[in-house]
Design an enzyme around this catalytic site. Structure first.
Site, PDB file in Angstrom:
ATOM      1  N   GLU A 130     -12.197  59.157  12.542  1.00 50.91           N
ATOM      2  CA  GLU A 130     -12.860  58.719  11.523  1.00 50.91           C
ATOM      3  C   GLU A 130     -12.046  58.576  10.109  1.00 50.91           C
ATOM      4  O   GLU A 130     -11.670  57.597   9.569  1.00 50.91           O
ATOM      5  CB  GLU A 130     -13.989  59.949  11.101  1.00 50.91           C
ATOM      6  CG  GLU A 130     -14.828  59.285   9.933  1.00 50.91           C
ATOM      7  CD  GLU A 130     -15.803  60.320   9.381  1.00 50.91           C
ATOM      8  OE1 GLU A 130     -16.338  60.119   8.461  1.00 50.91           O
ATOM      9  OE2 GLU A 130     -15.957  61.380  10.062  1.00 50.91           O
ATOM     10  N   GLN A 141       9.821  40.873 -16.192  1.00 57.84           N
ATOM     11  CA  GLN A 141      10.498  42.013 -15.430  1.00 57.84           C
ATOM     12  C   GLN A 141       9.703  42.860 -15.058  1.00 57.84           C
ATOM     13  O   GLN A 141       9.562  43.470 -13.832  1.00 57.84           O
ATOM     14  CB  GLN A 141      11.896  42.470 -16.138  1.00 57.84           C
ATOM     15  CG  GLN A 141      12.692  43.038 -15.312  1.00 57.84           C
ATOM     16  CD  GLN A 141      14.057  43.737 -16.077  1.00 57.84           C
ATOM     17  OE1 GLN A 141      13.714  44.351 -16.956  1.00 57.84           O
ATOM     18  NE2 GLN A 141      15.129  43.348 -15.464  1.00 57.84           N
TER      19      GLN A 141
END
Length: 380
Positions: free
Chosen positions: A245, A282
Site C-alpha cells: 500500500e 535565473q
C-alpha cells in the site's frame, strides 16, 4: 525522463498500451464531471473489469490478469501521469483484494474474487475511526460472536469507496475483553446488511472524485463464515499488506513529480513577465534544476524498490523510506511549481494546481510521514 528504465518487461509495456487507451477514452474526458459530482461513474468499474484493468495480479482462475506487481505499477503510473486522482482501482485491486486472496477460505474466494475482478463488486476497507487516526490498536468497533454470527457495532471514517462499495473489510475487536493488536480481526460485511449505514461524503481538500465517506455499523449481523483469516490476527494481516500500500503511494508520487515538472517547464517557457518569459529569470531555472535533480533521485529510488517488490523482497522499512522520500519531495516541489505558475497555479484547471490539492494527502494516508519516520528510525 532521462534514465533508462529496465524494470519492466515487454508484457508490462503491452499492458501499458491497453491502460493508456482505456484511461484516455473512458476516464480523462469525464474527470472534471466526476470531480464536480463527488464520485466516479460506477459503470467505469465494469468497463475496467472487461478490459482486464482490475486485479491484474490475481490468478486467472479467479478472473484476474495472472500478472505480477509490474502490471499494477503500470496502471498506477499511467493514472498518476493523467492526474486521475480519486479513481480507486489500485485500492481495490492491490490493497483489498489481496487480503481476500491470501486469507480467504475457498468459499469466500470463489464467491467474491471473480466478481471483484469483473468490477461487479467494489470493495472498501474500514480501518480508521473518529479519533484514532493511525492508532489502529485503539479501535473501538466490535465484532461480538453470538452463536453462528458476528454482531458488529461501531463507526469508521475516511473510508475510500465508501459510497460505491458492495463489500467492506472491517477491522474490529473480536475479543471484547482484549486490548491491542491481539484483540483484532477482519470481518467481511456486505453493504446491504441491515444495520449498515453510509454517512456523509466527506468534503476533502482534494481528490474530489473519490467517494470518501463515513460508515456506521449498528448491530450488523453477519455469518461467522465472514471472518477473514483468524480472530486475533487482524493486525498481523494488515502489517503484511502495508508495504505494498505504501509503495503504491510512493510510485504515484514519483510519476506525479515528473509529470508536473514537465507541465511547469512548458508553462514558464511560454508565460511572459516584464518583457521576458518566466524561464528567462535565473531564479526559475535554478529552482527547476533542483526539482529535476530531486525527480531523478526519486525515480531511481522507486525503480530500485519496484524491482525488489516484483521479487517480493521489499521490507516494511524500505516501503517507509520510499513513501517518505517520494511524497515529501513531491510536496515541496509542488509548492515551488505552483509559485512559478503565479496566479494560474491557484486555478484547478491547471494540472499543477490539481496535483497540489490532490496529492497533499499522500503524506497522510497509508501512514503519516511521522509514522514512516518512526518505522525507519527503529532500524537505525
Amino acid at each position: 525522463m532521462d534514465i533508462q528504465r529496465t524494470v519492466f518487461r515487454e508484457d508490462h509495456e503491452q499492458f501499458r498500451t491497453t491502460v493508456q487507451r482505456f484511461l484516455d477514452r473512458e476516464c480523462v474526458p469525464h474527470m472534471a464531471a466526476w470531480n464536480a459530482a463527488g464520485q466516479i461513474d460506477r459503470a467505469v468499474w465494469a468497463k475496467a473489469g472487461r478490459e482486464g484493468l482490475l486485479c491484474p495480479t490475481l490468478p486467472t482462475e479467479y478472473g484476474g490478469g495472472g500478472g505480477d506487481f509490474g502490471h499494477s505499477a503500470v496502471l498506477a503510473e499511467e493514472m498518476a501521469a493523467r492526474g486521475l486522482n480519486g479513481i480507486n482501482f489500485g485500492l481495490h485491486s492491490d490493497i483489498i483484494v489481496p487480503y481476500l486472496h491470501r486469507l480467504g477460505t475457498p468459499a469466500q474466494k470463489d464467491k467474491w474474487l471473480p466478481r471483484c475482478a469483473a468490477g461487479e463488486v467494489i470493495t472498501a476497507i474500514a480501518m480508521t475511526e473518529p479519533g484514532t487516526g493511525s492508532d489502529l490498536k485503539n479501535i473501538r468497533t466490535t465484532a461480538r460472536r453470538e452463536g453462528d454470527e458476528y454482531v458488529i457495532n461501531g463507526a469508521k471514517t475516511f473510508i475510500s469507496n465508501g459510497l460505491l462499495s458492495d463489500l467492506v473489510v472491517v477491522v474490529a475487536k473480536t475479543d471484547p475483553k482484549g486490548s491491542g493488536s491481539k484483540a483484532m480481526g477482519l470481518i467481511l460485511v456486505e453493504t446491504d446488511r441491515p444495520g449498515f449505514r453510509r454517512g456523509r461524503k466527506l468534503d476533502k481538500v482534494g481528490q474530489h472524485a473519490a467517494d470518501t465517506a463515513e460508515l456506521f455499523f449498528d448491530d450488523v449481523r453477519v455469518p461467522a463464515s465472514n471472518l477473514l483469516g483468524e480472530e486475533g490476527k487482524g493486525m498481523y494481516a494488515l502489517m503484511h499488506e502495508l508495504p505494498q500500500e505504501r509503495f503504491l503511494i510512493a510510485l504515484a508520487a514519483a510519476t506525479a513529480l515528473e509529470t508536473c515538472l514537465a507541465h511547469t517547464i512548458a508553462y514558464v517557457k511560454e508565460r511572459q513577465a516584464f518583457g521576458h518569459t518566466v524561464w528567462d529569470f535565473q531564479n526559475t531555472r535554478f529552482k527547476l534544476a533542483d526539482i529535476k535533480a530531486q525527480s531523478l533521485a526519486v525515480r531511481t529510488l522507486i525503480d530500485h524498490y519496484l524491482g525488489e517488490h516484483m521479487r517480493r523482497r521489499i521490507t516494511l522499512e524500505e516501503a517507509a523510506v520510499a513513501k517518505l522520500f517520494a511524497t515529501e519531495t513531491l510536496g515541496s516541489a509542488l509548492d515551488t511549481m505552483v509559485q512559478l505558475h503565479g496566479g494560474y497555479g491557484y486555478m484547478l484547471e491547471y494540472p499543477v494546481a490539481r496535483a497540489f490539492v490532490d496529492m497533499r494527502v499522500n503524506r497522510i494516508y497509508g501512514g503519516t510521514s511521522e509514522v514512516q519516520r518512526d518505522l525507519i528510525a527503529r532500524k537505525l
